[in-house]
Design an enzyme around this catalytic site. Structure first.
Site, PDB file in Angstrom:
ATOM      1  N   LYS A  50       0.820  -1.198   0.000  1.00  0.00           N
ATOM      2  CA  LYS A  50       0.000   0.000   0.000  1.00  0.00           C
ATOM      3  C   LYS A  50       0.864   1.262   0.000  1.00  0.00           C
ATOM      4  O   LYS A  50       0.390   2.365  -0.234  1.00  0.00           O
ATOM      5  CB  LYS A  50      -0.876   0.018   1.267  1.00  0.00           C
ATOM      6  N   GLU A 106       7.352   2.268  -6.546  1.00  0.00           N
ATOM      7  CA  GLU A 106       7.577   1.796  -5.168  1.00  0.00           C
ATOM      8  C   GLU A 106       7.722   2.975  -4.212  1.00  0.00           C
ATOM      9  O   GLU A 106       8.123   4.067  -4.615  1.00  0.00           O
ATOM     10  CB  GLU A 106       8.871   0.972  -5.116  1.00  0.00           C
ATOM     11  N   ASP A 107       7.437   2.728  -2.939  1.00  0.00           N
ATOM     12  CA  ASP A 107       7.676   3.752  -1.933  1.00  0.00           C
ATOM     13  C   ASP A 107       9.163   3.799  -1.557  1.00  0.00           C
ATOM     14  O   ASP A 107       9.775   4.845  -1.520  1.00  0.00           O
ATOM     15  CB  ASP A 107       6.804   3.526  -0.678  1.00  0.00           C
ATOM     16  N   ASP A 110      14.741  -1.081  -0.005  1.00  0.00           N
ATOM     17  CA  ASP A 110      15.584  -1.293   1.175  1.00  0.00           C
ATOM     18  C   ASP A 110      16.593  -2.406   0.835  1.00  0.00           C
ATOM     19  O   ASP A 110      17.624  -2.144   0.242  1.00  0.00           O
ATOM     20  CB  ASP A 110      14.653  -1.654   2.337  1.00  0.00           C
ATOM     21  N   PHE A 159      14.442   4.074   9.929  1.00  0.00           N
ATOM     22  CA  PHE A 159      13.078   3.655   9.626  1.00  0.00           C
ATOM     23  C   PHE A 159      12.191   4.879   9.473  1.00  0.00           C
ATOM     24  O   PHE A 159      12.033   5.658  10.414  1.00  0.00           O
ATOM     25  CB  PHE A 159      12.540   2.718  10.708  1.00  0.00           C
ATOM     26  N   VAL A 160      11.649   5.051   8.300  1.00  0.00           N
ATOM     27  CA  VAL A 160      10.865   6.258   8.026  1.00  0.00           C
ATOM     28  C   VAL A 160       9.374   5.932   7.882  1.00  0.00           C
ATOM     29  O   VAL A 160       8.998   4.846   7.462  1.00  0.00           O
ATOM     30  CB  VAL A 160      11.372   7.000   6.760  1.00  0.00           C
ATOM     31  N   ASP A 166       4.200   3.138   6.442  1.00  0.00           N
ATOM     32  CA  ASP A 166       3.543   2.856   7.717  1.00  0.00           C
ATOM     33  C   ASP A 166       4.481   2.229   8.741  1.00  0.00           C
ATOM     34  O   ASP A 166       5.594   1.795   8.426  1.00  0.00           O
ATOM     35  CB  ASP A 166       2.383   1.880   7.499  1.00  0.00           C
ATOM     36  N   ARG A 172       0.553   6.404   7.906  1.00  0.00           N
ATOM     37  CA  ARG A 172       0.619   6.599   6.444  1.00  0.00           C
ATOM     38  C   ARG A 172       0.177   7.994   6.023  1.00  0.00           C
ATOM     39  O   ARG A 172       0.598   8.520   5.001  1.00  0.00           O
ATOM     40  CB  ARG A 172      -0.282   5.591   5.721  1.00  0.00           C
TER      41      ARG A 172
END
Ligand code: 5GP
Length: 182
Positions: A50, A106-107, A110, A159-160, A166, A172
């Site tokens: 998502k 993509e968001d 990683d 970690f963002v 989320d 979000r």
């Protein structure tokens, strides 16, 4: 300024790593570049659910070319996945991508394992071309050789959350990208 709590965290106390203004400027630049590169074409943008929903929504509104959109949802198999790269498709595309110019949206990249799987899987469906757009790249943790074709920001290994990303389905909706250090 936000003056509220999510999941017990006061949002204002979380460090902003990239502001909504910076995101907006960069997303516009990316859209201009993609519009130029795909001039005269009608690419299919595939949003990875998502996390990429907000990025995809903003990106397409700055494009000056005609595009189609579709979505795919994937999930990793627990801890073993982190090393094996095994990914499960939770929701597949609604259409064939054969012969199409496809952009995976993509968001964040990683380890790269999710995207690696998607590139292999979608690549086997015979698109005319296949490229990757990501808002964020965290190259420090990469486990496979994978270079996004379009990247908004390269960030350190933190970690963002926010702008679609989320933590346990929370956060979000935050406009800025913030750091959630546990
Ligand atoms: P990869 O397979 O590249 O290791 O993982 C990609 C996925 O992990 C992303 O699509 C995202 O769901 C999640 N992820 C990786 N880093 C972060 C992060 O810093 N914040 C959030 N919210 N999700 C992340």
């Amino acid at each position: 300024m936000t003056d509220h709590y999510i999941n017990g965290k006061k949002i204002d106390d979380l460090e902003i790593i990239i502001s909504s203004e910076q995101i907006n400027t960069r997303v516009r630049e990316m859209a201009e570049l993609i519009s130029k590169d795909y001039s005269g074409k009608r690419p299919l943008l595939i949003g990875v659910l998502k996390g990429a929903v907000i990025f995809l929504s903003d990106l397409i509104r700055y494009l000056t070319i005609t595009v189609e959109i579709d979505f795919i949802a994937v999930s990793s198999y627990g801890n073993s996945t982190a090393s094996s790269g095994v990914v499960r498709i939770l929701k597949d595309l609604e259409q064939s991508i054969q012969g199409k110019d496809v952009l995976i949206v993509e968001d964040i990249v990683d380890t790269g394992l999710t995207l690696n799987y998607l590139v292999d899987n979608l690549g086997s469906r015979q698109p005319y071309s296949l490229k990757v757009v990501t808002l964020l790249d965290k190259p420090d943790r990469r486990k496979v050789v994978l270079e996004p074709d379009y990247c908004g920001f390269t960030i350190p290994d933190r970690f963002v959350i926010g702008y679609g990303l989320d933590y346990g389905e929370d956060f979000r909706q935050l406009a800025d990208l913030r750091v959630l250090d546990e």
